[in-house]
Design an enzyme around this catalytic site. Structure first.
Site, PDB file in Angstrom:
ATOM      1  N   ASP A  16       4.984  28.050   3.697  1.00  0.00           N
ATOM      2  CA  ASP A  16       3.820  28.402   4.501  1.00  0.00           C
ATOM      3  C   ASP A  16       2.793  27.278   4.540  1.00  0.00           C
ATOM      4  O   ASP A  16       2.141  26.989   3.543  1.00  0.00           O
ATOM      5  CB  ASP A  16       3.186  29.669   3.923  1.00  0.00           C
ATOM      6  CG  ASP A  16       1.902  30.060   4.630  1.00  0.00           C
ATOM      7  OD1 ASP A  16       1.796  29.790   5.834  1.00  0.00           O
ATOM      8  OD2 ASP A  16       1.021  30.634   3.971  1.00  0.00           O
ATOM      9  N   ASP A  57       0.911  26.572  11.718  1.00  0.00           N
ATOM     10  CA  ASP A  57       1.126  27.519  10.625  1.00  0.00           C
ATOM     11  C   ASP A  57       2.554  28.041  10.640  1.00  0.00           C
ATOM     12  O   ASP A  57       2.918  28.864  11.480  1.00  0.00           O
ATOM     13  CB  ASP A  57       0.135  28.677  10.760  1.00  0.00           C
ATOM     14  CG  ASP A  57       0.148  29.614   9.561  1.00  0.00           C
ATOM     15  OD1 ASP A  57       1.026  29.471   8.702  1.00  0.00           O
ATOM     16  OD2 ASP A  57      -0.723  30.493   9.504  1.00  0.00           O
TER      17      ASP A  57
END
Length: 513
Positions: free
Chosen positions: A107, A294
């Site tokens: 992430d 992201d």
């Protein structure tokens, strides 16, 4: 809204079938193979059961917290953890000696590594996932500092430990990570991942822990301070993609990368230009918007004003906003006159009494009631909604005026857009059969236009007659000076190979192979 539709669950659970970690010899790159699984209707329903009034999906894009220019001591050690129920790409790592295996989300929107702890006794979710056992590792080092990461409907809490972490074919020594001793709610109960490996900057790391990829660089384990994502969007292929540390694999992209500088360390944040729908400017980001790359979310999140226009263009159905329609009906003509008189758009809603002006944007007047607290809350909520609806109407009307539309056309268009405002859960539904008629949506980055087709920005859940199609766009409103803000998740990164260049503090995008 004119028609009914089956409500869409509050979260999108995309999970890994079989994680794979390996290294390709002789090229000096560290590779982590990634796999994925198609959207699963049952898991999405389970996720909905775990949400509170749709908070889970909204948490997925409202996790972002920004300290002001002076800093905020209360926020310094906290990063809001997104709802990972919609993340679809996972990989495998090992912690300890011998290595204990965990499936994690890689992430770029957070910076900590955490996995369930063997000391997690009272959360059922922990018993359904592998748990790190420090007593089984000869390289474990006690730390003990407490840690808590805020989550949509609760918090993951635990404590820091240190141990070796195996990623691909390398072993990173003495990594600080969180042993999660509490995982509340159903969220992690139904999740197909065990933990999160953050690839953001240390500036947003809980407890100021050193991110594992910093350690990789410091310990000289990779050739270059660079990592890159190739996410395979071909659902028919088994391999979900590849995360490469130490450089890029030329087989993962075509052409040249367009690089833009990181504007603020924390998230991988950069400046983005105009957003185009069907080749036409939306106008909202023509003066520039901030954006974040992201890998931890599948969605594309952006300002409500643009998302609503996109949803209108693609025929997505959200929730009817009575406040929005009321503003258009009662104040629409006044707004148009003020725009034609060249009044400052940001001040219009305050000038007509629906908002106060804080110097940069309208804010709710927050009318106080002396009757009782409940009425006060209701009035405040209505005030907030009217203010927000007014601001949206100003943006829409301003954009439409540029196209030389008549007043009637402008009001009808704005009224129609009210039906397209994303639902409180953040999602909007489209007709699966209508993909061929939907426009392309494009983002301007580094002076180049990056285009997404309907097949790329619409998420399909299920097969056959029961299939549902969901707009990959969801709303996120961040006020200036931090916003307007876009989050470019896997929908975008799947089309465009993405390079995170720490050495030069830049991000690069190229057509994925």
């Amino acid at each position: 809204m004119g028609r009914s539709f089956k409500p869409v669950a509050a979260a999108l659970l995309l999970c890994l079938l079989l994680p794979l970690a390996f290294a390709a010899p002789n090229d000096g790159l560290v590779r982590v193979g990634i796999k994925k699984r198609k959207l699963d209707q049952n898991n999405r329903v389970a996720a909905q059961l775990g949400s509170k009034e749709g908070d889970l999906l909204s948490a997925s894009v409202r996790k972002y917290r920004f300290r002001d220019n002076l800093g905020d001591s209360e926020d310094a050690d906290i990063v809001i953890l997104k709802n990972y129920m919609d993340a679809q790409y996972f990989g495998e790592i090992g912690i300890g000696t011998p290595a204990q295996t965990f499936t994690v989300i890689f992430d770029t929107g957070s910076s900590n590594l955490w996995v369930p702890s063997s000391k997690c006794y009272f959360s059922l979710a922990c018993y359904l996932h592998p748990r790190y056992k420090s007593s089984k590792s000869s390289t474990y080092k006690e730390n003990g500092k407490s840690a808590a990461i805020q989550y949509g409907t609760g918090a993951i809490s635990g404590f820091f430990s240190e141990d070796n972490v195996k990623i691909g074919d390398i072993v990173v020594m003495d990594v600080q990570f969180i042993e999660a001793s509490k995982e509340p709610g159903i969220t992690f109960l139904v999740a197909k991942f065990d933990g999160i490996l953050g690839l953001g900057f240390q500036e947003i790391s809980v407890g100021n822990a050193v991110p594992v990829w910093y350690d990789m660089i410091e310990q000289g384990l990779i050739n270059e301070p660079v990592f890159s994502f190739w996410l395979n969007r071909n659902a028919e292929e088994e391999q979900g993609g590849e995360l490469v540390f130490g450089g890029v694999d030329p087989n993962h992209f075509v052409g040249e990368h367009t690089y833009v500088p990181v504007t603020e360390k924390g998230y991988w944040q950069f400046d983005m230009g105009d957003v185009l729908v069907g080749g036409k400017s939306t106008g909202f980001c023509s003066g520039g918007c901030a954006a974040i790359a992201d890998s931890g979310t599948s969605l594309l999140a952006g300002p409500t004003a643009i998302i609503t226009e996109v949803n209108h263009a693609i025929g997505a159905t959200g929730v009817v906003s009575q406040e929005c329609k009321l503003v258009v009906s009662e104040y629409g003509e006044t707004i148009i006159r003020m725009l034609l008189a060249r009044d400052e758009p940001l001040k219009i809603c305050s000038q007509i009494g629906l908002c106060e002006f804080d110097g940069s944007r309208g804010v709710s007047m927050g009318i106080r009631s002396v009757v009782n607290e409940n009425i006060e809350k209701a009035v405040h909520a209505t005030s907030e909604a009217m203010c927000s609806a007014c601001e949206l109407a100003v943006v829409w009307m301003q954009n439409t005026l540029k196209q030389n539309e008549t007043q009637e056309q402008i009001l009808n268009y704005a009224n129609d857009l009210c039906d397209r405002i994303p639902s409180p859960m953040g999602e909007s539904v489209v007709e699966c059969a209508g993909l061929s008629t939907m426009p392309n949506v494009s983002f301007t980055i580094g002076g180049k236009v990056f285009e997404l087709t309907p097949e790329e920005y619409v998420l399909k859940v299920g097969e056959g007659p029961a299939a549902q199609c969901i707009s990959g766009f969801t709303a996120l409103d961040v006020p200036p000076p931090r916003g307007p803000l876009w989050i470019l998740g896997d929908v975008f990164m799947g089309r465009y190979h993405t390079v995170f260049d720490y050495g030069n503090l830049r991000i690069g995008f190229a057509e994925a192979a």
